[in-house]
Design a protein around this motif. Sequence first.
Motif, PDB file in Angstrom:
ATOM      1  N   MET A  92      21.571 -50.554  -0.151  1.00  0.00           N
ATOM      2  CA  MET A  92      22.167 -51.642  -0.891  1.00  0.00           C
ATOM      3  C   MET A  92      23.443 -52.130  -0.213  1.00  0.00           C
ATOM      4  N   PHE A  93      24.325 -51.208   0.174  1.00  0.00           N
ATOM      5  CA  PHE A  93      25.573 -51.585   0.848  1.00  0.00           C
ATOM      6  C   PHE A  93      25.480 -51.236   2.323  1.00  0.00           C
ATOM      7  N   ASP A  94      25.884 -52.153   3.163  1.00  0.00           N
ATOM      8  CA  ASP A  94      25.915 -51.924   4.600  1.00  0.00           C
ATOM      9  C   ASP A  94      27.206 -51.176   4.931  1.00  0.00           C
ATOM     10  N   PRO A  95      27.107 -49.908   5.352  1.00  0.00           N
ATOM     11  CA  PRO A  95      28.318 -49.143   5.647  1.00  0.00           C
ATOM     12  C   PRO A  95      29.234 -49.826   6.658  1.00  0.00           C
ATOM     13  N   ALA A  96      28.664 -50.488   7.649  1.00  0.00           N
ATOM     14  CA  ALA A  96      29.495 -51.168   8.655  1.00  0.00           C
ATOM     15  C   ALA A  96      30.303 -52.299   8.017  1.00  0.00           C
ATOM     16  N   GLU A  97      29.702 -53.001   7.074  1.00  0.00           N
ATOM     17  CA  GLU A  97      30.413 -54.083   6.390  1.00  0.00           C
ATOM     18  C   GLU A  97      31.534 -53.517   5.511  1.00  0.00           C
ATOM     19  N   VAL A  98      31.248 -52.455   4.784  1.00  0.00           N
ATOM     20  CA  VAL A  98      32.263 -51.829   3.932  1.00  0.00           C
ATOM     21  C   VAL A  98      33.413 -51.338   4.802  1.00  0.00           C
ATOM     22  N   ARG A  99      33.087 -50.665   5.889  1.00  0.00           N
ATOM     23  CA  ARG A  99      34.113 -50.150   6.807  1.00  0.00           C
ATOM     24  C   ARG A  99      34.972 -51.290   7.352  1.00  0.00           C
ATOM     25  N   SER A 100      34.350 -52.375   7.726  1.00  0.00           N
ATOM     26  CA  SER A 100      35.077 -53.521   8.264  1.00  0.00           C
ATOM     27  C   SER A 100      36.091 -54.060   7.249  1.00  0.00           C
ATOM     28  N   HIS A 101      35.672 -54.190   6.000  1.00  0.00           N
ATOM     29  CA  HIS A 101      36.590 -54.674   4.956  1.00  0.00           C
ATOM     30  C   HIS A 101      37.756 -53.705   4.755  1.00  0.00           C
TER      31      HIS A 101
ATOM     32  N   ALA B  97      37.163 -55.368  -7.054  1.00  0.00           N
ATOM     33  CA  ALA B  97      37.437 -56.367  -6.017  1.00  0.00           C
ATOM     34  C   ALA B  97      36.587 -56.115  -4.782  1.00  0.00           C
ATOM     35  N   LEU B  98      36.426 -54.844  -4.394  1.00  0.00           N
ATOM     36  CA  LEU B  98      35.586 -54.561  -3.229  1.00  0.00           C
ATOM     37  C   LEU B  98      34.132 -54.913  -3.520  1.00  0.00           C
ATOM     38  N   LEU B  99      33.666 -54.560  -4.712  1.00  0.00           N
ATOM     39  CA  LEU B  99      32.297 -54.950  -5.069  1.00  0.00           C
ATOM     40  C   LEU B  99      32.155 -56.470  -5.022  1.00  0.00           C
ATOM     41  N   GLY B 100      33.150 -57.199  -5.528  1.00  0.00           N
ATOM     42  CA  GLY B 100      33.104 -58.659  -5.491  1.00  0.00           C
ATOM     43  C   GLY B 100      33.085 -59.195  -4.071  1.00  0.00           C
ATOM     44  N   THR B 101      33.878 -58.612  -3.199  1.00  0.00           N
ATOM     45  CA  THR B 101      33.900 -59.014  -1.793  1.00  0.00           C
ATOM     46  C   THR B 101      32.533 -58.799  -1.152  1.00  0.00           C
ATOM     47  N   LEU B 102      31.845 -57.764  -1.616  1.00  0.00           N
ATOM     48  CA  LEU B 102      30.512 -57.461  -1.092  1.00  0.00           C
ATOM     49  C   LEU B 102      29.416 -58.261  -1.795  1.00  0.00           C
ATOM     50  N   GLY B 103      29.800 -59.137  -2.724  1.00  0.00           N
ATOM     51  CA  GLY B 103      28.849 -60.029  -3.377  1.00  0.00           C
ATOM     52  C   GLY B 103      28.226 -59.492  -4.654  1.00  0.00           C
ATOM     53  N   HIS B 104      28.877 -58.530  -5.288  1.00  0.00           N
ATOM     54  CA  HIS B 104      28.321 -57.924  -6.497  1.00  0.00           C
ATOM     55  C   HIS B 104      29.332 -57.940  -7.631  1.00  0.00           C
ATOM     56  N   ALA B 105      28.827 -58.034  -8.833  1.00  0.00           N
ATOM     57  CA  ALA B 105      29.672 -57.847 -10.009  1.00  0.00           C
ATOM     58  C   ALA B 105      29.845 -56.348 -10.235  1.00  0.00           C
ATOM     59  N   PHE B 106      30.919 -55.976 -10.898  1.00  0.00           N
ATOM     60  CA  PHE B 106      31.185 -54.565 -11.167  1.00  0.00           C
ATOM     61  C   PHE B 106      30.203 -54.036 -12.209  1.00  0.00           C
ATOM     62  N   THR B 107      29.524 -52.968 -11.841  1.00  0.00           N
ATOM     63  CA  THR B 107      28.755 -52.159 -12.788  1.00  0.00           C
ATOM     64  C   THR B 107      28.964 -50.706 -12.387  1.00  0.00           C
ATOM     65  N   ARG B 108      28.846 -49.809 -13.335  1.00  0.00           N
ATOM     66  CA  ARG B 108      29.017 -48.383 -13.011  1.00  0.00           C
ATOM     67  C   ARG B 108      27.976 -47.908 -11.993  1.00  0.00           C
ATOM     68  N   PRO B 109      26.697 -48.285 -12.136  1.00  0.00           N
ATOM     69  CA  PRO B 109      25.723 -47.831 -11.129  1.00  0.00           C
ATOM     70  C   PRO B 109      26.064 -48.324  -9.719  1.00  0.00           C
ATOM     71  N   LEU B 110      26.520 -49.576  -9.596  1.00  0.00           N
ATOM     72  CA  LEU B 110      26.901 -50.081  -8.266  1.00  0.00           C
ATOM     73  C   LEU B 110      28.144 -49.366  -7.752  1.00  0.00           C
TER      74      LEU B 110
END
Length: 115
Positions: free
Chosen positions: A1-10, A25-38
Motif C-alpha cells: 500500500m505504501f511505497d517505502p521509498a516515497e515515505v523515506r523521501s518525505h 499529515a503524513l498520510l495526507g501527503t501520501l494521498g490517504h485520509a487518516f484511519t487507524r488501519p492505514l
Amino acid sequence: MFDPAEVRSHLIEAARARQVFTYGALLGTLGHAFTRPLMRQLCKVLDALDENGRACGEPGLAVLVVRQSDGLPGQGWFVSRTGVYDDLPLEWEGPEARRFTEARQAEAFDYWKAP
C-alpha cells in the motif's frame, strides 16, 4: 500500500527542513485520509525504514512522525525501540519521553541537514 521509498523521501525532506509530520499529515501527503488501519500499515513501513537505516548507520526517521495531540511518537514507536536505545524512557508520555524524542529528532535533523 505504501511505497517505502516515497515515505523515506518525505521524511528526509522533513528532516532537512527540521520539521515533523503528524501521522494524519503524513498520510495526507501520501494521498490517504487518516484511519487507524492505514496508520498501523504506515507504522510497519516506518519501523522497516528505521531497521534498514540502522543497518546503514543512519539515525531513525520514524521519530519525525508524531501524534497531533502531544507531538510525541505513538506508544508503538517506543515499544518497538526497546533494545535499540540504551536510554529509552520507561514512559512514552511526559517530560522524559519528550526529551528523548527531541534528542532523537535532533539526530535526524543533523544527519540529514541540507548541504
